[in-house]
Design an enzyme around this catalytic site. Sequence first.
Site, short mmCIF file in Angstrom:
data_model
loop_
_atom_site.label_atom_id
_atom_site.label_comp_id
_atom_site.label_asym_id
_atom_site.label_seq_id
_atom_site.Cartn_x
_atom_site.Cartn_y
_atom_site.Cartn_z
CG HIS A 3 -3.00 3.69 3.16
ND1 HIS A 3 -3.31 3.45 1.85
CD2 HIS A 3 -3.13 2.49 3.81
CE1 HIS A 3 -3.62 2.17 1.70
NE2 HIS A 3 -3.52 1.57 2.88
CB CYS A 17 -0.93 0.03 1.20
SG CYS A 17 -2.08 -1.34 1.23
CG ASN A 26 -6.48 -0.50 1.43
OD1 ASN A 26 -5.80 0.09 0.60
ND2 ASN A 26 -5.97 -1.17 2.44
O1 UT7 Z 1 -3.43 -1.33 4.00
C1 UT7 Z 1 -3.13 -2.48 4.77
C2 UT7 Z 1 -4.32 -3.37 4.80
N1 UT7 Z 1 -4.77 -3.74 6.12
C3 UT7 Z 1 -5.76 -3.12 6.79
O2 UT7 Z 1 -6.27 -2.14 6.40
C4 UT7 Z 1 -6.25 -3.80 8.06
C5 UT7 Z 1 -6.42 -2.93 9.23
N2 UT7 Z 1 -7.40 -3.52 10.11
C6 UT7 Z 1 -8.71 -3.19 10.04
O3 UT7 Z 1 -9.09 -2.35 9.26
C7 UT7 Z 1 -9.68 -3.86 10.99
O4 UT7 Z 1 -8.99 -4.65 11.94
C8 UT7 Z 1 -10.72 -4.76 10.25
C9 UT7 Z 1 -11.70 -3.87 9.49
C10 UT7 Z 1 -10.01 -5.69 9.29
C11 UT7 Z 1 -11.53 -5.58 11.24
O5 UT7 Z 1 -12.16 -4.76 12.21
P1 UT7 Z 1 -12.12 -5.19 13.75
O6 UT7 Z 1 -12.92 -4.20 14.48
O7 UT7 Z 1 -10.66 -5.31 14.12
O8 UT7 Z 1 -12.87 -6.58 13.71
P2 UT7 Z 1 -12.35 -8.00 14.21
O9 UT7 Z 1 -11.25 -8.49 13.33
O10 UT7 Z 1 -12.07 -7.91 15.66
O11 UT7 Z 1 -13.62 -8.91 13.98
C12 UT7 Z 1 -14.76 -8.74 14.77
C13 UT7 Z 1 -15.83 -9.75 14.35
C14 UT7 Z 1 -15.31 -11.18 14.22
O12 UT7 Z 1 -16.32 -12.04 14.72
P3 UT7 Z 1 -16.20 -12.65 16.21
O13 UT7 Z 1 -14.94 -13.46 16.18
O14 UT7 Z 1 -16.13 -11.48 17.13
O15 UT7 Z 1 -17.45 -13.46 16.32
C15 UT7 Z 1 -15.20 -11.39 12.71
O16 UT7 Z 1 -15.39 -12.73 12.35
O17 UT7 Z 1 -16.33 -9.39 13.05
C16 UT7 Z 1 -16.33 -10.56 12.20
N3 UT7 Z 1 -16.15 -10.12 10.82
C17 UT7 Z 1 -17.18 -9.75 10.04
N4 UT7 Z 1 -18.49 -9.70 10.25
C18 UT7 Z 1 -19.26 -9.26 9.25
C19 UT7 Z 1 -15.00 -9.98 10.12
N5 UT7 Z 1 -15.26 -9.53 8.89
C20 UT7 Z 1 -16.60 -9.38 8.81
C21 UT7 Z 1 -17.48 -8.93 7.80
N6 UT7 Z 1 -18.80 -8.88 8.07
N7 UT7 Z 1 -17.04 -8.53 6.60
#
Ligand code: UT7
Length: 367
Positions: free
Chosen positions: A253, A115, A283
């Site tokens: 970004h 990125c 992104n």
């Molecule tokens: O440019 C480099 C690229 N990388 C990034 O941009 C990643 C940076 N990280 C992030 O933006 C965030 O960590 C995410 C958006 C990826 C995730 O957000 P979060 O608040 O950290 O969510 P999480 O990973 O803690 O997941 C929470 C819950 C999980 O369920 P459980 O385990 O709590 O039951 C996931 O399985 O949300 C679930 N989940 C979803 N639910 C609905 C994950 N993806 C989805 C989805 N829809 N698309």
Amino acid sequence: MQRRAINAAITGWGKCLPPAVLTNADLTTILDTTDEWITTRTGIRERRISHVPLGDMAHVAAARALACAGLEGKDIDLIVFGTCSHDDQVPNMASGVQLRIGAHAAAAMDVNTACTSFLYGLSSAAGMIRSGVVRNALVIGAELISPFMDWRDRNVAVLFGDGAAAVVLQASDRDEGVLAEKLGCYADAREMLRVHGMGGRYANQGTLYGVTRWQFEGQEIFKRAVHGMSAACESVLTTLGVTAEGVDLVVPHQANLRIIEAVAKRMRVPMERVFVNVQRYGNMSAATVPVALCEAVEEGRVAPGALLLLPGFGGGLSYCAHAVRWGERVTPLGTSSLELPPTDRTALELIRDVSARKTRAASSTVM
Ligand code: UT7
């Protein structure tokens, strides 16, 4: 004899977004997700899916940036193409743009830091301008992620989109352009973001190139992103001898609105002085900062002489920040009539096409 200091000023800017829009509602038809989850966790509402190869989007963005600067291909000495989603590894992407814009005298190279590729490319080009190796450079940030996406994985499929943008950098003896930069990489965290199936090592494992599985530790990447971008911004401001108060606009970004807000809070910069377009495009990896920069100028958010701060992070995990003093001109000198060919395919149809092609290819591969 004392030489005058040369700076690298941004004199042209242009973007190319493919027309097919993939909304959060569209994604709910192929994944177990909701508009509410995507919007509240990321700020993303829609993203673009390309119907053309990466090189086509980059060509349009490059032509628009050149016209904006009032230059032609023959005036360009260097093309730096930032991407991690190459149409081809050999020959490189930059040489394809060189051919298409007629930059016969240019050097051409690709940069891949995921990125942050556009911003690392900006440093490469600015450094060559400052040292007198080249005078006019084209720096591209472009990404075609949709063919490499694992469209069954809701953890990543909702986050990314396709797009391209470019800037023209020109030697200047004024106090403008890329004034300070800080680049770094948390290599200890490189396994937090790995796309399996996107490199030569997978050929030995019988995996088809492009049939991917994403290893992605979202929460840890989030923390490193906030830490890396904030630290890089502090470093750049210290080098310049200014505080965050002196920054007119932060153009970060665009991966997640919550990451952007966390960096702004750490920097003590109010969100009114932060440019955000992640809701429209998700992104786009290397394309996010140059597309955001183009839109900030188009929307009148960049005043003549403004001090901009461009923080980025990406796979690697690379991070960086650049301080850019904008010049006097905030309007294009010219425009390009180059457009992408039209398409009647919807974004969902494009995704289904690519997924079906990969499934067919994978099932016909002899292991
Ligand atoms: O440019 C480099 C690229 N990388 C990034 O941009 C990643 C940076 N990280 C992030 O933006 C965030 O960590 C995410 C958006 C990826 C995730 O957000 P979060 O608040 O950290 O969510 P999480 O990973 O803690 O997941 C929470 C819950 C999980 O369920 P459980 O385990 O709590 O039951 C996931 O399985 O949300 C679930 N989940 C979803 N639910 C609905 C994950 N993806 C989805 C989805 N829809 N698309």
